[in-house]
Design a protein around this motif. Structure first.
Motif, short mmCIF file in Angstrom:
data_model
loop_
_atom_site.label_atom_id
_atom_site.label_comp_id
_atom_site.label_asym_id
_atom_site.label_seq_id
_atom_site.Cartn_x
_atom_site.Cartn_y
_atom_site.Cartn_z
N ALA A 24 50.52 50.98 43.73
CA ALA A 24 50.36 49.76 42.94
C ALA A 24 50.24 48.60 44.07
CB ALA A 24 51.26 49.37 41.84
N SER A 25 50.93 48.58 45.18
CA SER A 25 51.02 47.42 46.15
C SER A 25 49.60 46.93 46.80
CB SER A 25 51.87 47.51 47.11
OG SER A 25 51.82 48.78 47.79
N ASN A 26 48.94 48.30 46.85
CA ASN A 26 47.56 48.11 47.32
C ASN A 26 46.51 47.46 46.12
OD1 ASN A 26 48.32 49.39 49.65
ND2 ASN A 26 47.96 51.49 48.75
N TYR A 27 46.72 47.14 45.13
CA TYR A 27 46.06 46.85 44.03
C TYR A 27 46.11 45.55 43.49
CZ TYR A 27 44.34 51.60 44.49
OH TYR A 27 43.99 52.82 44.92
N LEU A 28 47.56 44.75 43.65
CA LEU A 28 47.86 43.61 43.36
C LEU A 28 46.95 42.54 43.63
CD1 LEU A 28 51.79 43.69 44.13
CD2 LEU A 28 50.66 43.66 41.79
N ALA A 29 46.42 42.49 44.51
CA ALA A 29 45.43 41.40 45.22
C ALA A 29 44.29 41.08 43.95
CB ALA A 29 44.92 41.40 46.60
N GLY A 30 43.80 42.38 43.32
CA GLY A 30 42.70 42.13 42.51
C GLY A 30 43.06 42.03 41.22
N ILE A 31 44.21 41.47 40.76
CA ILE A 31 44.77 41.37 39.35
C ILE A 31 44.76 39.93 39.12
CG2 ILE A 31 46.65 41.72 37.85
CD1 ILE A 31 45.42 44.52 38.84
N THR A 32 43.92 39.36 38.34
CA THR A 32 44.12 38.04 37.64
C THR A 32 44.85 38.16 36.41
OG1 THR A 32 42.23 38.48 36.44
CG2 THR A 32 41.79 37.56 38.74
N VAL A 33 45.47 36.82 36.18
CA VAL A 33 46.38 36.60 35.01
C VAL A 33 46.13 35.64 34.21
CG1 VAL A 33 48.93 36.43 34.47
CG2 VAL A 33 48.24 37.58 36.65
N LEU A 34 45.98 35.72 33.14
CA LEU A 34 45.54 34.63 31.86
C LEU A 34 46.77 34.32 31.13
CD1 LEU A 34 41.88 35.65 30.88
CD2 LEU A 34 42.49 34.09 32.61
N PRO A 35 47.11 32.89 30.85
CA PRO A 35 48.41 32.79 29.89
C PRO A 35 48.24 33.48 29.01
CG PRO A 35 47.19 30.84 30.95
CD PRO A 35 46.40 31.84 31.23
N GLU A 36 47.21 33.82 27.94
CA GLU A 36 47.36 34.50 26.53
C GLU A 36 47.66 35.97 26.85
OE1 GLU A 36 42.79 34.03 27.78
OE2 GLU A 36 44.63 32.73 27.78
N GLN A 37 47.28 36.66 28.14
CA GLN A 37 47.60 37.97 28.55
C GLN A 37 49.11 38.11 28.73
OE1 GLN A 37 44.89 38.31 31.84
NE2 GLN A 37 43.56 39.50 30.65
N VAL A 38 49.77 36.99 29.38
CA VAL A 38 51.27 37.16 29.52
C VAL A 38 51.98 37.07 28.27
CG1 VAL A 38 53.06 35.81 30.76
CG2 VAL A 38 50.86 35.92 31.94
N ALA A 39 51.27 36.03 27.40
CA ALA A 39 52.08 35.77 26.06
C ALA A 39 52.12 37.13 25.37
CB ALA A 39 51.46 34.75 25.38
N ALA A 63 48.09 46.70 37.99
CA ALA A 63 48.18 47.52 39.50
C ALA A 63 48.41 49.07 39.26
CB ALA A 63 48.84 46.78 40.53
N VAL A 64 49.43 49.33 38.68
CA VAL A 64 49.69 50.79 38.68
C VAL A 64 48.57 51.59 37.74
CG1 VAL A 64 51.14 52.37 37.35
CG2 VAL A 64 52.40 50.67 38.68
N GLN A 65 48.22 50.99 36.87
CA GLN A 65 46.82 51.30 36.17
C GLN A 65 45.80 51.57 37.02
OE1 GLN A 65 46.28 48.87 32.93
NE2 GLN A 65 48.13 49.45 31.76
N TYR A 66 45.41 50.58 37.96
CA TYR A 66 44.27 50.81 38.92
C TYR A 66 44.62 51.79 39.92
CZ TYR A 66 42.37 46.24 37.15
OH TYR A 66 41.82 45.40 36.39
N ALA A 67 45.89 51.89 40.38
CA ALA A 67 46.26 53.03 41.24
C ALA A 67 46.00 54.44 40.63
CB ALA A 67 47.54 52.91 41.70
N ARG A 68 46.35 54.60 39.46
CA ARG A 68 46.11 55.86 38.92
C ARG A 68 44.86 56.33 38.51
NH1 ARG A 68 51.50 55.21 34.81
NH2 ARG A 68 53.04 55.81 36.48
N GLN A 69 43.95 55.18 38.19
CA GLN A 69 42.65 55.48 37.94
C GLN A 69 41.87 55.88 39.29
OE1 GLN A 69 41.22 51.85 36.33
NE2 GLN A 69 42.05 51.93 34.51
N ALA A 70 42.30 55.35 40.41
CA ALA A 70 41.99 55.68 41.60
C ALA A 70 42.22 57.08 41.91
CB ALA A 70 42.24 54.58 42.81
N ALA A 71 43.33 57.52 41.60
CA ALA A 71 43.93 58.88 41.79
C ALA A 71 43.11 59.91 41.35
CB ALA A 71 45.52 58.76 41.55
#
Length: 561
Positions: A198-213, A404-412
């Motif tokens: 996951a650490s290799n995919y964190l940079a591509g993650i954007t976070v919106l307030p409503e998603q966090v809520a 990021a974990v989800q992106y990593a698993r999709q790449a795998a």
């Protein structure tokens, strides 16, 4: 000790006279007068139709306590952490002894004395100066006698003979069978792995307030603050007793160091590169153990006075400590899952702390790495749900990691598809990885019996790694294996040939171990049947309306010390 101490003083003295301290044993139980297991007189049940007498029950209880102590170096009830059911073990022991008598197994003087030597070797760790000193310091402090120890040893030897007799089917394993088992357990695999973290995919993650809520709302239970406690404590610090330990061990410290070094070898202590470094660590451990034991004695004296104070109230700790010029401190709040962060203690401390109440406020001595603790109830903080704003940084971090974990698993998964097609066309694993801009890791070879692969154990559980390797044909790759950080694809290169010379050397011991394991398995199956059949009205038969406890498996009663 068998017959009388005087008659057999020679062998007992031979057992006790050698002093080593690495095998550290605590003799001074704080629960010897406060937490003894008791059972009211009356119907204790029956075995094969014969009522269990109060005397037989008490004797079996004493032997169970000895067996537990010899295996664990603690007395039953000493730290409240093990879940050890002394009553259940007592009934198991009674059934074992009864069957020993039915089978006509009688243990002679020599066999009992030989076993006593083996059982007492770990107690060559403290300076006991005479056989009677052993009796006074170990047995009598628990209300046990020489007769209890003699009886236990005879029964213990008899149980080992029963295991050998009833488990004879274990002897049926042939050398050819053992060789096949050995090859299966020892065959090593050569593998390479590609990790998608996951650490290799964190940079591509954007976070919106409503998603966090929304994320917090769906997982609010994950952020609940669990019930916590605080305790007051007096610590008897090991460092305060090191000088005293140096004096106590000074006359034979060098010989103790050399003896332990010869027994344990140069590789016993991690990081020790020379014999001198190993011996220095042995010296440090010897002094630490002696100091810890001295600290425990002082803590026990303090605890005995504390437990006797009336009326019983948490404030007694503060008052007694003040009169002894000791400092009382208070832990930060801590939960059941973690020990106090400001103390170097283990899970037993936490379990005991949560058992405390205002009406039963004290516990100890409890061992830590840095000292011995006597504790008192202070307060209990209830479970609570924090608002989002209080835990927002943690929620954002968790949200980003999960995406990021989800992106990593999709790449795998995408790589797995191209890898499968490429291998089918005869392309090499290394070339396929390079084409996908991935760098495989060549793992150390390992077998089913391998206990550690440090290079990857932070990334994947060892058992899952083995399962993938030994279920994947050589020359192919596994399906993506999910990890906490993403996924892994494992390529199995080949099965490595068995070291024939090593196998021939190890096979005799392996065969003996395999037969012993099968013997004990057969004995356990027999004992489970006999326990259910023979015991009546005791542990297994509970009054109507009470939950039925399951018959215990043999467990420790048949285990070899």
């Amino acid at each position: 000790m068998f017959g009388t101490i005087r008659k057999h003083q020679t062998w007992l003295w031979a057992v006790i006279i050698t002093i080593t301290v690495i095998s550290f044993v605590i003799f001074f139980s704080p629960y010897s007068k406060m937490n003894g297991t008791t059972r009211s007189a009356g119907n204790l049940g029956s075995i094969n139709g014969q009522a269990i007498s109060e005397q037989d029950f008490r004797q079996a209880q004493a032997e169970v306590a000895l067996h537990y102590f010899l295996r664990t170096h603690h007395w039953p009830g000493e730290d409240r952490r093990s879940g050890f059911d002394e009553e259940a073990e007592t009934y198991k022991w009674l059934v074992l002894v009864n069957n020993q008598e039915k089978m006509g197994i009688h243990v002679g003087e020599d066999a009992a004395a030989d076993m006593a030597r083996q059982l007492m070797r770990p107690f060559e760790s403290l300076g006991i100066t005479s056989p009677m000193d052993f009796v006074h310091r170990v047995l009598e402090r628990q209300g046990l006698t020489v007769a209890d120890f003699e009886r236990f040893v005879r029964h213990f030897v008899g149980i080992q003979e029963m295991i050998g007799t009833i488990g004879l089917s274990g002897e049926l394993i042939t050398p050819q069978d053992a060789k096949a088992f050995y090859i299966r357990q020892s065959q090593e695999m050569a593998t390479e792995a590609v990790f998608f973290n996951a650490s290799n995919y964190l940079a591509g993650i954007t976070v919106l307030p409503e998603q966090v809520a929304q994320y917090y709302s769906n997982r609010v239970a994950n952020y609940a603050i669990p019930e916590r406690v605080q305790v007051r404590y007096v610590r008897f610090d090991v460092s305060n007793y090191l000088a005293q330990a140096q004096v106590q061990l000074s006359t034979n410290l060098n010989s103790l160091i050399e003896e332990n070094y010869q027994r344990m070898g140069s590789n016993y202590f991690a990081g020790a590169k020379t014999p001198e470094e190993s011996k220095a660590k042995i010296k440090e451990q010897l002094l630490h153990n002696q100091a810890l034991n001295d600290a425990r004695k002082k803590a026990l004296d303090f605890a005995n006075v504390l437990f006797d104070l009336k009326p019983v109230r948490p404030e007694n700790l503060q008052e007694l400590a003040r009169s002894n010029e000791l400092t009382v401190q208070v832990t930060a709040p801590f939960s059941r899952e973690e020990p106090p962060k400001d103390l170097d203690v283990g899970a037993d401390f936490t379990k005991t702390a949560f058992d405390l109440t205002p009406d039963d406020p004290f516990a100890g001595p409890l061992l830590g790495e840095d000292g011995v603790y006597v504790i008192a109830y202070d307060k209990r903080l209830p479970h609570e749900i924090p608002p989002l704003d209080q835990v927002r940084p943690k929620v954002v971090e968790d949200y980003r990691h999960e995406r990021a974990v989800q992106y990593a698993r999709q790449a795998a998964s995408s790589f797995d598809q191209s890898l499968t097609n490429g291998l089918a066309r005869g392309q090499g694993f290394t070339n396929l990885c390079a084409a996908a801009s991935l760098k495989p890791i060549e793992l150390p070879s390992f077998s089913i019996s391998t206990r550690s692969v440090p290079e990857v154990e932070d990334l994947i559980d060892l058992d899952r790694l083995k399962q993938a390797a030994f279920s994947t044909p050589p020359g192919t790759a596994s399906n993506p294996i999910l990890t906490s950080q993403g996924a892994m694809v494992l390529y199995v290169k080949e099965k490595l040939p068995i070291d024939q010379e090593k196998m021939q050397t190890q096979l005799p011991a392996y065969l003996a171990s395999l037969r012993r394991t099968r013997q004990e398995e057969a004995f356990n199956e027999w004992f489970s049947r006999e326990y259910t059949k023979q015991l009546r009205d005791g542990l297994r038969d509970t009054p109507v309306g009470q939950p039925q406890r399951q018959p215990p498996t043999l467990g420790s009663a048949g285990a070899k010390s």
